[in-house]
Write a protein that holds these residues in place. Structure first.
Motif, mmCIF file in Angstrom:
data_model
loop_
_atom_site.group_PDB
_atom_site.id
_atom_site.type_symbol
_atom_site.label_atom_id
_atom_site.label_comp_id
_atom_site.label_asym_id
_atom_site.label_seq_id
_atom_site.Cartn_x
_atom_site.Cartn_y
_atom_site.Cartn_z
ATOM 1 N N UNK A 51 52.847 37.402 34.823
ATOM 2 C CA UNK A 51 51.528 37.109 35.385
ATOM 3 C C UNK A 51 50.980 38.312 36.152
ATOM 4 N N UNK A 52 51.829 38.992 36.903
ATOM 5 C CA UNK A 52 51.327 40.124 37.682
ATOM 6 C C UNK A 52 50.762 41.217 36.775
ATOM 7 N N UNK A 53 51.423 41.480 35.661
ATOM 8 C CA UNK A 53 50.922 42.491 34.721
ATOM 9 C C UNK A 53 49.554 42.080 34.174
ATOM 10 N N UNK A 54 49.446 40.832 33.748
ATOM 11 C CA UNK A 54 48.167 40.331 33.231
ATOM 12 C C UNK A 54 47.104 40.356 34.323
ATOM 13 N N UNK A 55 47.490 39.957 35.525
ATOM 14 C CA UNK A 55 46.566 39.842 36.656
ATOM 15 C C UNK A 55 45.985 41.203 37.028
ATOM 16 N N UNK A 56 46.849 42.216 37.113
ATOM 17 C CA UNK A 56 46.398 43.551 37.482
ATOM 18 C C UNK A 56 45.516 44.146 36.394
ATOM 19 N N UNK A 57 45.905 43.947 35.139
ATOM 20 C CA UNK A 57 45.165 44.556 34.028
ATOM 21 C C UNK A 57 43.732 44.026 33.959
ATOM 22 N N UNK A 58 43.569 42.740 33.688
ATOM 23 C CA UNK A 58 42.219 42.167 33.564
ATOM 24 C C UNK A 58 42.100 40.763 34.126
ATOM 25 N N UNK A 59 43.236 40.106 34.387
ATOM 26 C CA UNK A 59 43.200 38.700 34.780
ATOM 27 C C UNK A 59 42.405 38.440 36.041
ATOM 28 N N UNK A 60 42.666 39.221 37.092
ATOM 29 C CA UNK A 60 41.930 39.008 38.332
ATOM 30 C C UNK A 60 40.434 39.240 38.129
ATOM 31 N N UNK A 61 40.082 40.283 37.402
ATOM 32 C CA UNK A 61 38.666 40.587 37.192
ATOM 33 C C UNK A 61 37.973 39.470 36.426
ATOM 34 N N UNK A 62 38.661 38.873 35.447
ATOM 35 C CA UNK A 62 38.080 37.764 34.684
ATOM 36 C C UNK A 62 37.955 36.502 35.529
ATOM 37 N N UNK A 63 38.875 36.323 36.482
ATOM 38 C CA UNK A 63 38.833 35.131 37.328
ATOM 39 C C UNK A 63 37.847 35.272 38.472
ATOM 40 N N UNK A 64 37.758 36.473 39.075
ATOM 41 C CA UNK A 64 36.968 36.637 40.292
ATOM 42 C C UNK A 64 35.901 37.726 40.195
ATOM 43 N N UNK A 65 35.727 38.308 39.019
ATOM 44 C CA UNK A 65 34.678 39.304 38.854
ATOM 45 C C UNK A 65 33.312 38.663 38.759
ATOM 46 N N UNK A 66 32.255 39.488 38.672
ATOM 47 C CA UNK A 66 30.880 38.973 38.574
ATOM 48 C C UNK A 66 30.747 37.959 37.445
ATOM 49 N N UNK A 67 30.072 36.867 37.737
ATOM 50 C CA UNK A 67 30.010 35.711 36.841
ATOM 51 C C UNK A 67 29.150 35.965 35.615
ATOM 52 N N UNK A 108 44.903 41.997 49.279
ATOM 53 C CA UNK A 108 45.759 40.898 49.714
ATOM 54 C C UNK A 108 45.325 39.595 49.059
ATOM 55 N N UNK A 109 44.017 39.388 48.957
ATOM 56 C CA UNK A 109 43.516 38.204 48.253
ATOM 57 C C UNK A 109 43.965 38.220 46.797
ATOM 58 N N UNK A 110 43.962 39.392 46.168
ATOM 59 C CA UNK A 110 44.438 39.526 44.786
ATOM 60 C C UNK A 110 45.878 39.048 44.665
ATOM 61 N N UNK A 111 46.741 39.520 45.554
ATOM 62 C CA UNK A 111 48.145 39.146 45.503
ATOM 63 C C UNK A 111 48.338 37.659 45.793
ATOM 64 N N UNK A 112 47.602 37.139 46.762
ATOM 65 C CA UNK A 112 47.684 35.722 47.108
ATOM 66 C C UNK A 112 47.325 34.849 45.910
ATOM 67 N N UNK A 113 46.227 35.176 45.242
ATOM 68 C CA UNK A 113 45.819 34.387 44.084
ATOM 69 C C UNK A 113 46.759 34.563 42.904
ATOM 70 N N UNK A 114 47.391 35.721 42.781
ATOM 71 C CA UNK A 114 48.382 35.911 41.721
ATOM 72 C C UNK A 114 49.541 34.944 41.882
ATOM 73 N N UNK A 115 49.920 34.646 43.138
ATOM 74 C CA UNK A 115 50.984 33.677 43.380
ATOM 75 C C UNK A 115 50.653 32.301 42.820
ATOM 76 N N UNK A 116 49.381 31.913 42.892
ATOM 77 C CA UNK A 116 48.950 30.643 42.304
ATOM 78 C C UNK A 116 49.173 30.652 40.798
#
Length: 436
Positions: A51-67, A108-116
């Motif tokens: 999950x961390x690899x996916x999250x750092x690459x594009x996952x976080x941006x797709x979840x929390x980037x501009x709508x 820190x928010x990125x890491x916190x949400x990655x835990x979810x």
């Protein structure tokens, strides 16, 4: 600059949330037979790096980037976490221009949400215990995180202050309340667990042969650690050390407590004895149910949420025997059912005196919030079922999903990992010294 108290609290909450994935491995590991405990724990632990690899690459941006249309975030904006950790001055001092989410550093928010995301992926593993190829699991986990978890997270969650948008369509248009992930985490994982269990088929010998938990102390310890981590999961989602976090902490404690009691009462009435396995499962059911509702109910409402979840889930885990699907560790019965209970109870017992500021049906709010909660449940359920089926079928007809039948019988630990959890052999020609 970040607020020191809020940042300190989120650092602690992140650690609590991250601990939930190995705690789940312990919880699940105790539930399976001794010949597959390592494989089960490995499936949970592997969710962290995948999950961390996916999250750092594009996952976080797709979840929390501009709508984009309320459906998905821009995958490019924060790809590789660019523009999220700010700049540091001479000597490594924080720059005044550090990106913030609310009052905490964005990274820190990125890491916190990655835990979810990590614990959600690991939850699905409970449905495929004893019979899934480990390599296929790793690929499934990455694809599922990107294609199922990430879009639903965008629909529900938001990153206040970082972008102009405040979440996708469930948050901004439907206005359903899902504070910490009843849909994103629980309904998502439970529905997907059902699909992948059906695609894999039943375990060899199920339900004819007994498949009892091999280590109930593991189960109870895992449940206790999950309860501990859940305070970071729910109260940490306030992103601040404030009164809302305090109320949510009390609600999380109360729901877990009454759910355990309700489960044991049902168990005593139906089967004659309350069990430790039931106590551990009851706690988790209540924690699942309070996850979406913790910011919208009073402490009394939290007790009601937990009681309903514990009673419903204790019945629901037996449906697999009636309907014939082999959900090995009751992900559907506990997480899906309790997630639905928690979402719908918002529409019934929410109170405007809480941080969410909404009244449910029993507090004079009518049906308005209840139908919004129901729509969110149905849409996330349908999406998770459909996309998980596509991922599962693609893997089934390419790499294959299921381990070799002989490996299942001999023990998937040895076949998949060349290891055994318990070595009871005595060295040849030697003796075992027992301490005085």
């Amino acid at each position: 600059m970040p607020d020191a108290a809020d940042t300190a609290w989120l650092l602690a909450a992140f650690a609590l949330v991250l601990s939930m994935t190995p705690a789940l491995g312990l919880f699940y590991g105790g539930m399976v037979r001794s010949k597959s405990v390592l494989n089960m724990m490995m499936m949970c632990f592997s969710a962290v790096p995948i999950v961390w690899i996916v999250w750092v690459a594009v996952g976080y941006s797709m979840a929390f980037g501009p709508d984009h249309g309320g459906v998905i975030g821009n995958p490019i904006t924060f790809a590789g976490l660019r523009d999220l950790f700010g700049h540091f001055g001479s000597g490594g001092a924080d720059s005044a221009g550090m990106p913030l989410v609310g009052t905490i550093p964005a990274v820190l928010f990125v890491a916190f949400q990655a835990g979810f995301a990590m614990v959600t992926v690991a939850l699905v593993a409970g449905a495929v215990a004893d019979r899934m190829k480990f390599t296929s699991w790793l690929i499934f986990a990455g694809l599922w995180c990107l294609l199922v978890y990430v879009p639903v997270a965008h629909w529900v969650f938001s990153a206040p202050g970082l972008t102009a948008e405040r979440g996708g369509w469930i948050a901004t248009h439907l206005h359903a309340i899902d504070f910490a992930g009843g849909t994103v985490v629980e309904i998502n994982s439970g529905a997907s667990a059902l699909v992948i269990a059906l695609l894999l088929g039943r375990r060899a010998g199920w339900p004819r042969d007994p498949m009892r938990p091999h280590n109930l102390p593991f189960v109870m310890l895992g449940a206790g650690l999950l309860w501990f981590g859940w305070f970071g999961f729910n109260a940490g989602s306030t992103l601040a050390a404030n009164g809302s976090a305090a109320l949510i902490t009390a609600n999380t404690l109360g729901a877990g407590a009454t759910s355990m009691v309700a489960w044991l009462i049902v168990e005593r009435v139906r089967h004659g004895r309350p069990t430790s396995f039931g106590a551990a499962s009851g706690v988790v059911a209540g924690l699942v149910a309070i996850t979406p509702s913790c910011s919208s109910v009073t402490p009394i409402g939290a007790l009601a949420v937990g009681a309903v979840a514990g009673a419903f889930a204790s019945y629901a885990i037996e449906l697999k025997f009636r309907w014939g699907y082999d959900d090995s560790l009751d992900v559907v019965g506990v997480h899906f059912v309790s997630g639905v209970v928690g979402m719908l109870m918002v529409g019934l017992v929410a109170s405007s005196s809480t941080p969410a500021g909404v009244d449910g049906l029993l507090y004079g709010g009518g049906l308005d919030q209840l139908w919004r909660q129901a729509v969110a449940v149905v849409v996330v359920l349908a999406y998770a079922l459909a996309v998980t089926a596509v991922i599962g079928l693609a893997l089934k007809y390419t790499l294959g999903l299921r381990a070799d039948p002989q490996h299942e019988l001999d023990g998937i630990d040895d076949a998949q990992h060349a290891e055994s959890a318990y070595d009871f052999h005595t060295p040849r020609g030697g003796r075992v010294d027992v301490g005085t």
